[in-house]
Write a protein that holds these residues in place. Sequence first.
Motif, mmCIF file in Angstrom:
data_model
loop_
_atom_site.group_PDB
_atom_site.id
_atom_site.type_symbol
_atom_site.label_atom_id
_atom_site.label_comp_id
_atom_site.label_asym_id
_atom_site.label_seq_id
_atom_site.Cartn_x
_atom_site.Cartn_y
_atom_site.Cartn_z
ATOM 1 N N GLU A 382 24.468 104.712 -115.121
ATOM 2 C CA GLU A 382 25.175 103.916 -114.118
ATOM 3 C C GLU A 382 24.822 102.440 -114.295
ATOM 4 O OE1 GLU A 382 24.308 105.359 -110.230
ATOM 5 O OE2 GLU A 382 24.579 107.468 -110.782
ATOM 6 N N ILE A 383 25.821 101.591 -114.206
ATOM 7 C CA ILE A 383 25.615 100.152 -114.402
ATOM 8 C C ILE A 383 26.023 99.421 -113.129
ATOM 9 C CG2 ILE A 383 26.257 98.127 -115.755
ATOM 10 C CD1 ILE A 383 26.932 100.047 -118.060
ATOM 11 N N THR A 384 25.095 98.641 -112.583
ATOM 12 C CA THR A 384 25.365 97.887 -111.363
ATOM 13 C C THR A 384 24.970 96.433 -111.561
ATOM 14 O OG1 THR A 384 24.820 99.858 -110.053
ATOM 15 C CG2 THR A 384 24.937 97.763 -108.878
ATOM 16 N N ALA A 385 25.878 95.535 -111.223
ATOM 17 C CA ALA A 385 25.581 94.104 -111.332
ATOM 18 C C ALA A 385 24.841 93.628 -110.088
ATOM 19 C CB ALA A 385 26.860 93.311 -111.510
ATOM 20 N N ARG A 386 23.793 92.886 -110.298
ATOM 21 C CA ARG A 386 23.062 92.313 -109.165
ATOM 22 C C ARG A 386 23.848 91.137 -108.588
ATOM 23 N NH1 ARG A 386 16.497 92.215 -109.919
ATOM 24 N NH2 ARG A 386 16.234 94.440 -110.381
ATOM 25 N N PRO A 387 23.724 90.885 -107.293
ATOM 26 C CA PRO A 387 24.371 89.703 -106.693
ATOM 27 C C PRO A 387 23.816 88.422 -107.310
ATOM 28 C CG PRO A 387 23.596 91.236 -104.997
ATOM 29 C CD PRO A 387 23.003 91.701 -106.291
ATOM 30 N N GLY A 388 24.629 87.378 -107.267
ATOM 31 C CA GLY A 388 24.153 86.078 -107.728
ATOM 32 C C GLY A 388 24.551 85.712 -109.138
ATOM 33 N N SER A 389 25.502 86.447 -109.713
ATOM 34 C CA SER A 389 25.965 86.081 -111.052
ATOM 35 C C SER A 389 26.562 84.676 -111.038
ATOM 36 C CB SER A 389 27.011 87.077 -111.547
ATOM 37 O OG SER A 389 26.443 88.338 -111.788
ATOM 38 N N SER A 390 26.334 83.967 -112.119
ATOM 39 C CA SER A 390 26.899 82.621 -112.271
ATOM 40 C C SER A 390 27.842 82.636 -113.464
ATOM 41 C CB SER A 390 25.772 81.605 -112.500
ATOM 42 O OG SER A 390 26.298 80.343 -112.857
ATOM 43 N N GLU A 391 29.062 82.156 -113.247
ATOM 44 C CA GLU A 391 30.072 82.161 -114.308
ATOM 45 C C GLU A 391 30.643 80.756 -114.502
ATOM 46 O OE1 GLU A 391 32.983 85.034 -113.132
ATOM 47 O OE2 GLU A 391 31.636 86.743 -113.326
ATOM 48 N N PRO A 392 29.822 79.791 -114.936
ATOM 49 C CA PRO A 392 30.298 78.408 -115.065
ATOM 50 C C PRO A 392 31.380 78.268 -116.122
ATOM 51 C CG PRO A 392 28.137 78.655 -116.058
ATOM 52 C CD PRO A 392 28.427 79.936 -115.351
ATOM 53 N N LYS A 393 32.403 77.499 -115.775
ATOM 54 C CA LYS A 393 33.498 77.246 -116.713
ATOM 55 C C LYS A 393 33.565 75.764 -117.106
ATOM 56 C CE LYS A 393 36.361 81.014 -114.839
ATOM 57 N NZ LYS A 393 35.361 81.484 -113.861
ATOM 58 N N GLN A 394 32.842 74.923 -116.378
ATOM 59 C CA GLN A 394 32.906 73.481 -116.591
ATOM 60 C C GLN A 394 32.349 73.097 -117.957
ATOM 61 O OE1 GLN A 394 29.704 71.552 -116.331
ATOM 62 N NE2 GLN A 394 30.811 69.847 -117.268
ATOM 63 N N VAL A 395 33.129 72.299 -118.685
ATOM 64 C CA VAL A 395 32.696 71.721 -119.955
ATOM 65 C C VAL A 395 33.152 70.268 -119.968
ATOM 66 C CG1 VAL A 395 32.819 71.816 -122.463
ATOM 67 C CG2 VAL A 395 32.908 73.945 -121.144
ATOM 68 N N ALA A 396 32.225 69.339 -120.105
ATOM 69 C CA ALA A 396 32.575 67.922 -120.087
ATOM 70 C C ALA A 396 33.257 67.508 -121.388
ATOM 71 C CB ALA A 396 31.324 67.086 -119.859
ATOM 72 N N ASP A 397 34.077 66.475 -121.287
ATOM 73 C CA ASP A 397 34.816 65.939 -122.433
ATOM 74 C C ASP A 397 33.974 64.847 -123.089
ATOM 75 O OD1 ASP A 397 36.582 64.873 -124.243
ATOM 76 O OD2 ASP A 397 38.153 64.393 -122.781
ATOM 77 N N VAL A 398 33.600 65.050 -124.343
ATOM 78 C CA VAL A 398 32.740 64.073 -125.023
ATOM 79 C C VAL A 398 33.511 62.816 -125.423
ATOM 80 C CG1 VAL A 398 31.174 65.842 -125.885
ATOM 81 C CG2 VAL A 398 33.113 65.132 -127.301
ATOM 82 N N ARG A 399 34.823 62.867 -125.337
ATOM 83 C CA ARG A 399 35.617 61.681 -125.682
ATOM 84 C C ARG A 399 35.747 60.724 -124.503
ATOM 85 N NH1 ARG A 399 40.630 65.250 -127.384
ATOM 86 N NH2 ARG A 399 39.935 66.098 -125.387
ATOM 87 N N HIS A 400 35.308 61.165 -123.332
ATOM 88 C CA HIS A 400 35.437 60.362 -122.115
ATOM 89 C C HIS A 400 34.384 59.249 -122.104
ATOM 90 C CE1 HIS A 400 35.500 59.499 -117.762
ATOM 91 N NE2 HIS A 400 36.726 59.971 -117.803
ATOM 92 N N PRO A 401 34.703 58.089 -121.500
ATOM 93 C CA PRO A 401 33.732 56.977 -121.448
ATOM 94 C C PRO A 401 32.405 57.323 -120.793
ATOM 95 C CG PRO A 401 35.930 56.207 -120.829
ATOM 96 C CD PRO A 401 36.015 57.695 -120.952
ATOM 97 N N THR A 402 32.385 58.334 -119.936
ATOM 98 C CA THR A 402 31.130 58.696 -119.274
ATOM 99 C C THR A 402 30.100 59.206 -120.266
ATOM 100 O OG1 THR A 402 32.149 60.833 -118.750
ATOM 101 C CG2 THR A 402 32.137 59.172 -116.996
#
Length: 480
Positions: A382-402
Motif C-alpha cells: 500500500e502506498i500513501t502520500a504524506r501531507p505537505g507535498s510541495s510541487e513548485p512550478k516556478q522557474v525564473a527567466d534568465v534573460r530578464h533584467p532581474t
Amino acid sequence: MKKVLSAIGVLFLLFLGFILFKTLTFKSNQLTVSPKSYLQVGDSSITRLQEAIRFKTVSYDDTNKLDSTSFLSFQKFLTKAFPKTFKTVEVERVNKYSLILHWKGKTVANPLLMLAHQDVVPVEEGTLKSWAAAPFSGQVKDGFVYGRGAIDDKGSLMAILESVEALINEGYVPWTDIYFAFGHDEEASGKRGAVAIAKLFKERNIKPSMILDEGGIITTNKIPGVTKPVAVIGIAEKGYVTLDLQITIPGGHSSMPEKETALDDMAKAIVKLKENPFPPEMGYVLNSFLDYVGPEMPFISKMAMANRSIFKPLIFSTYSKSATGSAVIRTTTATTIFNSGIKENVVPGQAFATVNFRTQPGTTEADVIGYVKKIIANDKIEITARPGSSEPKQVADVRHPTFKSIQNTLNSLSKDLIVAPYLVLGATDARHFSGLTNQVFRFIPFTDPQGFHGINERISVEDYKKGIGFYYQFLKDWRL
C-alpha cells in the motif's frame, strides 16, 4: 565500396565540422562590467553576528515547543544593533514573530523583496561533543564564526541588515521600495511565517519585480569541469514528496519461514527503487546552467556542452557520478525509515518504509506514486502520500533584467567569478512567494559554506564580510 567509404568520410567531416562550429560559436554569458571594490567592513559586524547566533531561535514542527522569549529577544537585539535601519523602515509583525520591513524608495514601482529567516534547526544532543565550538556560542575559531544559523540563515539576515545600515548611514535612498521579510518558521515549512506574509502581499496587491532568498552559493569545487569559482543562482527549486509504504503478510515462527514474507517483499521493493532511479532530464534549468558554465570549460568539455543533444548521455553519466550532480539532473529517491519485526524468533507480519523524493520542477505527487508502483510492481504494498507535498512550478527567466542585476553585482566585485543559473536542491521560503512574481531567485553570497543542519555549522570571517559587501552593492545598484 570506395564510393561508400568516400561518402562516409564526407559525412564524418561534415559532422565534425558541425560540432566544431557549434563549439567555436558557443559564446560566454558572463558580463564585462566596471570593477567595484567590496565595502570595507569592520570587526564590529562579526561581534553582532556572534551575538545573533546566541539567541536560540529554534523552530519545531510542534509549534508548542517554540521559545517565544528567544525570538522576541532576538528582535529586540536587532533594533539595538541596527538603530538607523529600524528608525527608517516601517516594521510589521506577522503572527507575533515574523517581520516585514518596508524601506521606502523614490518610487513604488517595481519593488524588490528580500527574504531571510530567523529560525534555526535544533542541535542533536548526541552531537554536542563533536562540535569544535558550542553550537550557540558564536565563537570565533581559526577564522570561522561557529554556531547554528551562521549559514542557515542568520548569516544572510544579519549581512542584509548590515548593508542596509551602512547605506542609510551614507544617506542613501533606494530607487524603488524595498521589502525585507524575515520569517520565523522556515525550518518547519513556513506556514505561519512566509505563507502568511505572501498572503498579505497578495491581498495588498504588492507585486515585487524580483524576490531574492537563500539557496545557491559560490562554490570552488562542486561544478565538474570548471576550475574557477562559480556563483550558482537558484532560478527554481525541487519539490518534496514523501510516501509511506506498508505491506501485510501473515508471519509465524522463525523455524518455519514461508517463501514470501512482509519484510522480504518490502526489502525487495526498496532495492528496486534504489536500483531504478528516476530518469535524468534536460529541462530549462539544466540547459540554462550549461549555457552559462559550458563556455568557461576546457575545450573538450566545452564541445560536449555546446553539442549537448549529441553528448547528452556523456553529460548525464558525468553528473550521475556524484550525489550532488545526480540530484541536479533527476528526481531523487531516498529511503529514510524502515521498520519491521518485534522479536528475534518471530517472522514479522508487517513491514513499513518511508521514502522521500525531491522532485524536478513540474513533477507531481501523482507522477511519483505512478513511478513507484511501476518500479516495485507489487500490488500488496500500500502506498500513501504524506501531507505537505510541495510541487513548485516556478522557474525564473534568465534573460530578464532581474537576473542580470545579480550577475552585474557579482561580476563587478569579482571578474574571475562565473555566474550561472541553478536548480536549488532543498526547499526554501521562496516557494511560497511564486504567486507574486516568476522572478524568484535563491542565492547567498558565501563560498562553500559548511555545516548546514549538521555539526560545526560555521562561516568564515572573510566570507561574511564579503557577503555584506555583496548585499550593499546589490542594493545600491538596484533598479530596473
